[in-house]
Design an enzyme around this catalytic site. Structure first.
Site, PDB file in Angstrom:
ATOM      1  N   CYS A 132       7.518  44.816  43.399  1.00 41.02           N
ATOM      2  CA  CYS A 132       7.032  46.109  43.876  1.00 41.02           C
ATOM      3  C   CYS A 132       5.545  46.190  43.528  1.00 41.02           C
ATOM      4  O   CYS A 132       4.933  45.167  43.221  1.00 41.02           O
ATOM      5  CB  CYS A 132       7.836  47.275  43.290  1.00 41.02           C
ATOM      6  N   ASN A 143       5.424  47.023  39.083  1.00 39.30           N
ATOM      7  CA  ASN A 143       6.468  46.380  38.274  1.00 39.30           C
ATOM      8  C   ASN A 143       6.915  47.255  37.108  1.00 39.30           C
ATOM      9  O   ASN A 143       7.202  46.768  36.027  1.00 39.30           O
ATOM     10  CB  ASN A 143       6.009  45.004  37.798  1.00 39.30           C
ATOM     11  N   CYS A 158       8.917  50.432  38.117  1.00 38.47           N
ATOM     12  CA  CYS A 158      10.007  51.279  38.625  1.00 38.47           C
ATOM     13  C   CYS A 158      11.035  50.465  39.418  1.00 38.47           C
ATOM     14  O   CYS A 158      12.111  50.165  38.919  1.00 38.47           O
ATOM     15  CB  CYS A 158       9.470  52.419  39.494  1.00 38.47           C
ATOM     16  N   ARG A 159      10.688  50.119  40.640  1.00 43.92           N
ATOM     17  CA  ARG A 159      11.666  49.517  41.543  1.00 43.92           C
ATOM     18  C   ARG A 159      12.035  48.086  41.180  1.00 43.92           C
ATOM     19  O   ARG A 159      13.218  47.741  41.088  1.00 43.92           O
ATOM     20  CB  ARG A 159      11.156  49.570  42.984  1.00 43.92           C
ATOM     21  N   SER A 160      11.041  47.206  41.005  1.00 45.84           N
ATOM     22  CA  SER A 160      11.381  45.801  40.759  1.00 45.84           C
ATOM     23  C   SER A 160      12.056  45.570  39.405  1.00 45.84           C
ATOM     24  O   SER A 160      12.986  44.769  39.338  1.00 45.84           O
ATOM     25  CB  SER A 160      10.177  44.884  40.963  1.00 45.84           C
ATOM     26  N   ASP A 167       9.132  54.310  46.737  1.00 41.24           N
ATOM     27  CA  ASP A 167       8.549  54.365  45.401  1.00 41.24           C
ATOM     28  C   ASP A 167       8.820  55.742  44.795  1.00 41.24           C
ATOM     29  O   ASP A 167       8.347  56.750  45.314  1.00 41.24           O
ATOM     30  CB  ASP A 167       7.048  54.112  45.479  1.00 41.24           C
TER      31      ASP A 167
END
Length: 162
Positions: A11, A14, A16-18, A128
C-alpha cells in the site's frame, strides 16, 4: 517445479492496509500448516513510515478478529522485491501504477491488484482508511479476509500442480 511461494502486500505507507493483509494472510498460512512453504511480507510505495508499527486502529481492529500485527514494521518496496516475490499485490490502482514505474525488466513477481483474488464484486481496490473513521478499518479487514481466502486457494492449486 516450485514448492515455495512468496507474497508481498503493498500500500502507500505500509501502516494500514498492507500490514493488515500481511497479518491476516500469515495467520491463514499458519492455520493451513504452510508457514515453511509460503513467505509473507508487506511494504509501502512511499517511505513515510519506515520502521513504524502499523496504525493503532489497524492493530486494534485486527486484534479483535484474532490477528496480531504488533510485530510488523513498515518498509519501502525495493526493486529487488520484484525478483524475490512470486506475488506483489497492490491495494489500489495508484499503488499498482507506482509499482509498475519501478518494476525492473524480467521480474519474477506477478504484479496485480490484491482484490483480483476477492469473491466480492463491489470493490476492486482496498480503500485507504487512514483519514476515515473506525468503520473504514472494518471494511478493509472484511475485504482483506475475502481476498486472502481466494489467494490461498490459488496457491493451494499451484502447489498441487507442482
Amino acid at each position: 517445479m516450485q514448492s515455495r511461494y512468496s507474497v508481498l502486500f503493498v500500500c502507500l505507507g505500509n501502516i494500514c492496509r498492507s500490514p493488515t493483509a500481511h497479518g491476516v494472510f500469515q495467520h491463514l498460512v499458519s492455520q493451513q500448516g504452510l508457514s515453511g512453504i509460503v513467505e509473507v511480507d508487506s511494504a509501502g510505495t512511499a517511505a513515510f513510515h519506515v520502521g513504524a508499527k502499523p496504525d493503532h486502529r489497524s492493530i486494534k481492529v485486527a486484534s479483535e478478529r484474532g490477528y496480531d500485527l504488533k510485530r510488523l514494521r513498515a518498509r519501502k518496496v525495493q526493486s529487488e522485491d520484484f525478483h524475490r516475490y512470486d506475488y506483489i499485490l497492490a491495494m489500489d490502482n495508484e499503488n499498482l501504477r507506482n509499482l509498475q514505474e519501478i518494476m525492473p525488466d524480467n521480474p519474477k513477481a506477478r504484479l496485480q491488484l490484491f482484490l483480483e483474488h476477492s469473491e466480492q464484486q463491489r470493490f476492486s481496490e482496498v480503500p485507504d482508511p487512514y483519514y476515515g473513521g473506525a468503520r473504514g478499518f472494518d471494511l478493509v479487514l472484511d475485504l482483506i479476509e475475502d481476498a486472502s481466502g481466494g489467494l490461498l486457494r490459488e496457491i493451494h492449486q499451484r502447489l498441487q500442480q507442482d
